[in-house]
Design a protein around this motif. Structure first.
Motif, PDB file in Angstrom:
ATOM      1  N   ARG A 151       2.599   4.138  18.351  1.00 52.78           N
ATOM      2  CA  ARG A 151       2.299   5.517  18.716  1.00 52.78           C
ATOM      3  C   ARG A 151       2.074   6.366  17.475  1.00 52.78           C
ATOM      4  O   ARG A 151       2.716   6.160  16.438  1.00 52.78           O
ATOM      5  CB  ARG A 151       3.455   6.118  19.526  1.00 52.78           C
ATOM      6  N   LEU A 152       1.194   7.355  17.598  1.00 54.61           N
ATOM      7  CA  LEU A 152       0.897   8.304  16.542  1.00 54.61           C
ATOM      8  C   LEU A 152       0.754   9.691  17.166  1.00 54.61           C
ATOM      9  O   LEU A 152       0.615   9.819  18.383  1.00 54.61           O
ATOM     10  CB  LEU A 152      -0.407   7.941  15.817  1.00 54.61           C
ATOM     11  N   ARG A 153       0.777  10.719  16.328  1.00 58.19           N
ATOM     12  CA  ARG A 153       0.497  12.083  16.783  1.00 58.19           C
ATOM     13  C   ARG A 153      -0.626  12.640  15.927  1.00 58.19           C
ATOM     14  O   ARG A 153      -0.625  12.487  14.699  1.00 58.19           O
ATOM     15  CB  ARG A 153       1.743  12.961  16.687  1.00 58.19           C
ATOM     16  N   LEU A 154      -1.580  13.305  16.562  1.00 62.10           N
ATOM     17  CA  LEU A 154      -2.774  13.798  15.884  1.00 62.10           C
ATOM     18  C   LEU A 154      -2.840  15.318  15.930  1.00 62.10           C
ATOM     19  O   LEU A 154      -2.551  15.922  16.964  1.00 62.10           O
ATOM     20  CB  LEU A 154      -4.047  13.237  16.544  1.00 62.10           C
ATOM     21  N   GLY A 155      -3.235  15.929  14.819  1.00 52.62           N
ATOM     22  CA  GLY A 155      -3.564  17.346  14.820  1.00 52.62           C
ATOM     23  C   GLY A 155      -5.004  17.547  15.251  1.00 52.62           C
ATOM     24  O   GLY A 155      -5.756  16.576  15.425  1.00 52.62           O
ATOM     25  N   PRO A 156      -5.432  18.795  15.444  1.00 58.39           N
ATOM     26  CA  PRO A 156      -6.812  19.056  15.857  1.00 58.39           C
ATOM     27  C   PRO A 156      -7.813  18.543  14.822  1.00 58.39           C
ATOM     28  O   PRO A 156      -7.498  18.451  13.635  1.00 58.39           O
ATOM     29  CB  PRO A 156      -6.871  20.591  15.946  1.00 58.39           C
ATOM     30  N   PRO A 157      -9.028  18.195  15.255  1.00 66.00           N
ATOM     31  CA  PRO A 157     -10.045  17.773  14.291  1.00 66.00           C
ATOM     32  C   PRO A 157     -10.376  18.892  13.318  1.00 66.00           C
ATOM     33  O   PRO A 157     -10.294  20.077  13.674  1.00 66.00           O
ATOM     34  CB  PRO A 157     -11.250  17.419  15.168  1.00 66.00           C
ATOM     35  N   ALA A 169       2.949   9.800  11.617  1.00 64.77           N
ATOM     36  CA  ALA A 169       3.477   8.507  12.046  1.00 64.77           C
ATOM     37  C   ALA A 169       4.952   8.653  12.408  1.00 64.77           C
ATOM     38  O   ALA A 169       5.663   9.459  11.803  1.00 64.77           O
ATOM     39  CB  ALA A 169       3.316   7.478  10.929  1.00 64.77           C
ATOM     40  N   PRO A 170       5.444   7.886  13.393  1.00 62.64           N
ATOM     41  CA  PRO A 170       6.847   8.015  13.800  1.00 62.64           C
ATOM     42  C   PRO A 170       7.840   7.778  12.663  1.00 62.64           C
ATOM     43  O   PRO A 170       8.919   8.359  12.651  1.00 62.64           O
ATOM     44  CB  PRO A 170       6.996   6.933  14.887  1.00 62.64           C
ATOM     45  N   SER A 171       7.466   6.934  11.703  1.00 67.19           N
ATOM     46  CA  SER A 171       8.376   6.619  10.598  1.00 67.19           C
ATOM     47  C   SER A 171       8.446   7.738   9.562  1.00 67.19           C
ATOM     48  O   SER A 171       9.316   7.711   8.692  1.00 67.19           O
ATOM     49  CB  SER A 171       7.923   5.332   9.895  1.00 67.19           C
ATOM     50  N   HIS A 172       7.542   8.717   9.658  1.00 66.86           N
ATOM     51  CA  HIS A 172       7.501   9.801   8.673  1.00 66.86           C
ATOM     52  C   HIS A 172       7.345  11.131   9.413  1.00 66.86           C
ATOM     53  O   HIS A 172       6.292  11.759   9.391  1.00 66.86           O
ATOM     54  CB  HIS A 172       6.343   9.594   7.692  1.00 66.86           C
ATOM     55  N   ARG A 173       8.415  11.527  10.066  1.00 66.77           N
ATOM     56  CA  ARG A 173       8.393  12.739  10.884  1.00 66.77           C
ATOM     57  C   ARG A 173       7.977  13.957  10.069  1.00 66.77           C
ATOM     58  O   ARG A 173       8.492  14.206   8.981  1.00 66.77           O
ATOM     59  CB  ARG A 173       9.786  12.955  11.486  1.00 66.77           C
ATOM     60  N   ALA A 207       2.555   2.944   5.461  1.00 66.90           N
ATOM     61  CA  ALA A 207       3.083   2.589   6.782  1.00 66.90           C
ATOM     62  C   ALA A 207       1.948   2.249   7.744  1.00 66.90           C
ATOM     63  O   ALA A 207       2.053   1.301   8.536  1.00 66.90           O
ATOM     64  CB  ALA A 207       3.924   3.739   7.333  1.00 66.90           C
ATOM     65  N   LEU A 208       0.854   2.988   7.683  1.00 67.18           N
ATOM     66  CA  LEU A 208      -0.279   2.730   8.566  1.00 67.18           C
ATOM     67  C   LEU A 208      -0.939   1.393   8.244  1.00 67.18           C
ATOM     68  O   LEU A 208      -1.319   0.638   9.138  1.00 67.18           O
ATOM     69  CB  LEU A 208      -1.293   3.861   8.455  1.00 67.18           C
ATOM     70  N   VAL A 209      -1.094   1.097   6.959  1.00 68.44           N
ATOM     71  CA  VAL A 209      -1.774  -0.132   6.561  1.00 68.44           C
ATOM     72  C   VAL A 209      -0.897  -1.356   6.779  1.00 68.44           C
ATOM     73  O   VAL A 209      -1.353  -2.383   7.302  1.00 68.44           O
ATOM     74  CB  VAL A 209      -2.224  -0.043   5.084  1.00 68.44           C
TER      75      VAL A 209
END
Length: 487
Positions: free
Chosen positions: A335-341, A288-292, A325-327
């Motif tokens: 915006r979010l960033r995802l790692g591979p499944p 999450a952007p708030s938790h780099r 933060a997500l909830v």
């Protein structure tokens, strides 16, 4: 109608959803290839005041002019990917081992004494925290870019690494952990980890171990064992990283739906910017952007969709972390960033279930089970029997049961499939107790010949598996996917 629509109908109107963009037919330009920076020409040898040379990186061939179509680049992917310099110790698993760059330890890691590793561990077991702290201190000194690769608060990172270190030492067998390690290697690219960093980390680990033990008790036998075991493990991770260089290291994504079901629980709908190739039953890591750089593992709660979106189930832990933060603070359009499944043990392919399918879940373990059920019901020939049991402390915790049963009815599978709640509350009307204790004894699952999927917190998984084995369900018919020890 999918599980998301049924869940929305059951919960009531959803928060307004921003208009969806049609996903591009291929990866975003920045994600078409992963080009790692060149390795520097040297690495510090922690045992001497010398510099150990690396072979210089080969010159890249000229890249022919590429044709452009809209925002996508069309051309030869191999020519756009730089050849990646690999550490001296790295050897693909199908080839004989190569030596580590330290000339005093040439080939030792190919034939080290496992008892020496266990002995080295016994010397630091009561100073384990000190070992982890010293390791990161060594790594930050040796690797100038390290501060940019890790979160500002290292507490959780140190805990994750510490647990992974215990798992590695106890197993000391990369073949047993091969799938996990390969996936971890591919996934670590999201941290900007390059192949050269593995050798630096190995030198830092040995130096930290030696410093924690003390020179008087540390021996070359201990050093060879720690280094040997580490390089075996690192080689498997590098296998995973090099096999996935044509995939993005991470995916940008947008929040397109946010349902807060309970005070501390939400179902969030995410749409990656580029195709995200997951299967029902897998999970992911998320930033999450708030938790780099604070990547957290999250369950994927839906089968793949045509619009490239999916749901995750998130329970807030505390008030300040990523899950909170997500909830509580994430909105549609965020915006979010995802790692591979990740994770393959809960993935069920068509034609692989000969009898019935039994699914047992608790907590957010309901998420991957929901995805599997949604996927299985879409098969041309679904299982002959599908039983789903979701446990919780209260009726609020089994939120997915009604939505799953609505999905089952809508697919015309009510005669062969059913979802049940198991609640640890004397006032609940239905199955009462702990799901891991109740379900294994409900029926003769062994006689029915079912395949079993188990999802939930690790203690719940362990108890469920033990009780199923007591009920004579063969171990090779029980599948579960415990979250990795490091994100």
């Amino acid at each position: 109608m999918g599980l998301r629509d049924l869940l929305a109908r059951w919960l009531g109107p959803e928060e307004p959803v921003a208009p969806r963009r049609r996903p591009l037919p291929g990866p975003a330009p920045s994600e078409l290839t992963t080009v790692l920076p060149r390795v520097t020409d040297a690495v510090i040898d922690d045992t001497a005041d010398s510099i150990l040379p690396f072979d210089p990186a080969p010159e890249e061939p000229p890249v022919p002019a590429a044709e452009t179509t809209g925002t996508l680049v069309v051309g030869n992917a191999e020519l756009r990917t730089a050849e990646i310099p690999l550490p001296n110790f790295y050897t693909p698993q199908s080839e004989p081992a190569r030596p580590y760059s330290d000339p005093e330890l040439l080939t030792r890691h190919t034939d080290y004494d496992p008892a020496a590793l266990r002995d080295a561990w016994s010397l630091v077991a009561d100073r384990f925290d000190q070992l982890v702290v010293t390791f990161y201190a060594e790594l930050f000194v040796r690797l100038k870019e390290a501060p940019l690769m890790f979160p500002s608060s290292m507490e959780q990172q140190r805990k994750d690494f510490g647990r992974a270190l215990v798992q590695w030492v106890v197993a000391d067998d990369p073949s047993v952990m091969a799938a996990h390690l390969e996936q971890l290697g591919a996934d670590h690219r999201k941290y900007d980890v390059e192949p050269r960093h593995y050798e630096t980390a190995g030198a830092a680990l040995v130096s930290a171990w030696r410093a924690t033990v003390g020179e008087s008790a540390w021996t070359t036998r201990h050093e060879a064992a720690v280094l040997g075991s580490y390089t075996r493990l690192a080689s498997v991770m590098l296998d995973g990283a090099t096999r996935n260089l044509q995939e993005p290291a991470s995916w940008g994504a947008r929040v397109i739906g946010h349902h807060k079901i309970l005070r501390d629980f939400a179902v969030i709908t995410i749409q990656p910017d580029a195709p995200y190739p997951y299967k029902a039953g897998q999970y992911l890591t998320l930033e999450a952007p708030s938790h780099r750089r604070e990547w957290r593992q999250m369950s994927i709660a839906s089968a793949p969709r045509a619009d490239n979106s999916f749901d995750i189930h998130v329970r807030a832990i505390g008030g300040l972390g990523v899950s909170a933060a997500l909830v509580n603070r994430t909105e549609v359009g965020g915006r979010l960033r995802l790692g591979p499944p990740r994770g393959n043990n809960l993935v069920v392919e068509p034609g692989t279930v000969s009898g019935g399918l039994l699914c047992i879940a608790s907590g957010t373990g309901a998420a991957p089970i929901s995805a599997v059920v949604e996927s299985v019901l879409a098969w041309r020939e679904p299982p002959t029997q599908l039983d789903v049991f979701i446990g919780g402390r209260t009726s609020d915790d089994i939120y997915a049961v009604d939505a799953l049963n609505e999905l089952i009815r809508s697919r015309g599978a009510w005669q062969v499939a059913r979802a049940h709640g198991v609640v640890d509350d004397p006032g609940y009307v239905g199955y009462r107790g702990r799901v891991e204790k109740v379900v294994p004894g409900l029926r003769d699952w062994a006689g029915l010949g079912v395949e079993v999927l188990v999802a939930g917190p690790n203690p719940m998984i362990e108890t469920t598996v033990a009780n199923l084995e007591i009920a004579r369900v063969p171990r090779d018919r029980i599948r579960f996917d415990q979250y990795e020890l490091a994100a």
